[in-house]
Write a protein that holds these residues in place. Sequence first.
Motif, short mmCIF file in Angstrom:
data_model
loop_
_atom_site.label_atom_id
_atom_site.label_comp_id
_atom_site.label_asym_id
_atom_site.label_seq_id
_atom_site.Cartn_x
_atom_site.Cartn_y
_atom_site.Cartn_z
N ASP A 143 0.84 -1.20 0.00
CA ASP A 143 0.00 0.00 0.00
C ASP A 143 0.87 1.26 0.00
O ASP A 143 0.59 2.23 -0.71
N GLN A 170 2.47 1.64 -3.46
CA GLN A 170 1.51 2.15 -4.43
C GLN A 170 1.25 3.64 -4.23
O GLN A 170 1.13 4.39 -5.19
N SER A 171 1.19 4.06 -2.98
CA SER A 171 1.02 5.48 -2.66
C SER A 171 2.18 6.29 -3.26
O SER A 171 1.96 7.33 -3.88
N GLU A 172 3.36 5.82 -3.03
CA GLU A 172 4.55 6.49 -3.55
C GLU A 172 4.52 6.54 -5.07
O GLU A 172 4.81 7.57 -5.68
N ALA A 173 4.15 5.43 -5.70
CA ALA A 173 4.09 5.36 -7.16
C ALA A 173 3.04 6.32 -7.74
O ALA A 173 3.18 6.79 -8.87
N GLN A 174 2.01 6.60 -6.96
CA GLN A 174 0.95 7.51 -7.41
C GLN A 174 1.24 8.96 -7.07
O GLN A 174 0.38 9.82 -7.21
N GLY A 175 2.47 9.23 -6.61
CA GLY A 175 2.87 10.60 -6.37
C GLY A 175 2.63 11.11 -4.95
O GLY A 175 2.90 12.26 -4.65
N ARG A 176 2.10 10.26 -4.09
CA ARG A 176 1.90 10.64 -2.69
C ARG A 176 3.11 10.15 -1.90
O ARG A 176 3.20 8.98 -1.54
#
Length: 105
Positions: free
Chosen positions: A59, A62-68
Amino acid sequence: MVDDEKYEVAFEIIACAGDAKSLALMAIEEARNGNFEQAEKNLAEAREQMAKAHDVQNDMLQSEAQGRSVELNIVLIHAEDHLTMAIMSIDFAEEFIELYKQNHK
């Protein structure tokens, strides 16, 4: 990620990974004592706890990959250390159980 949330995530990884490591070590002990059925049960539980820890880690990834951006802190580093050790413990438990089975025959 809010301060409380980032620590909550790290502590969830620590808890699940810690349980996984403990269960893997218990599996080795059971195998050493010839209790292979219990060793396999402990190992299965260790894998379940590891899957939970991986889910939490994924999780974050995925957050990091989505720019967060995920803020790196010492607690998160500690959590990742626990995760690594748990993975290694499970890998070693699998091997030790097989070795004890071979020697028990």
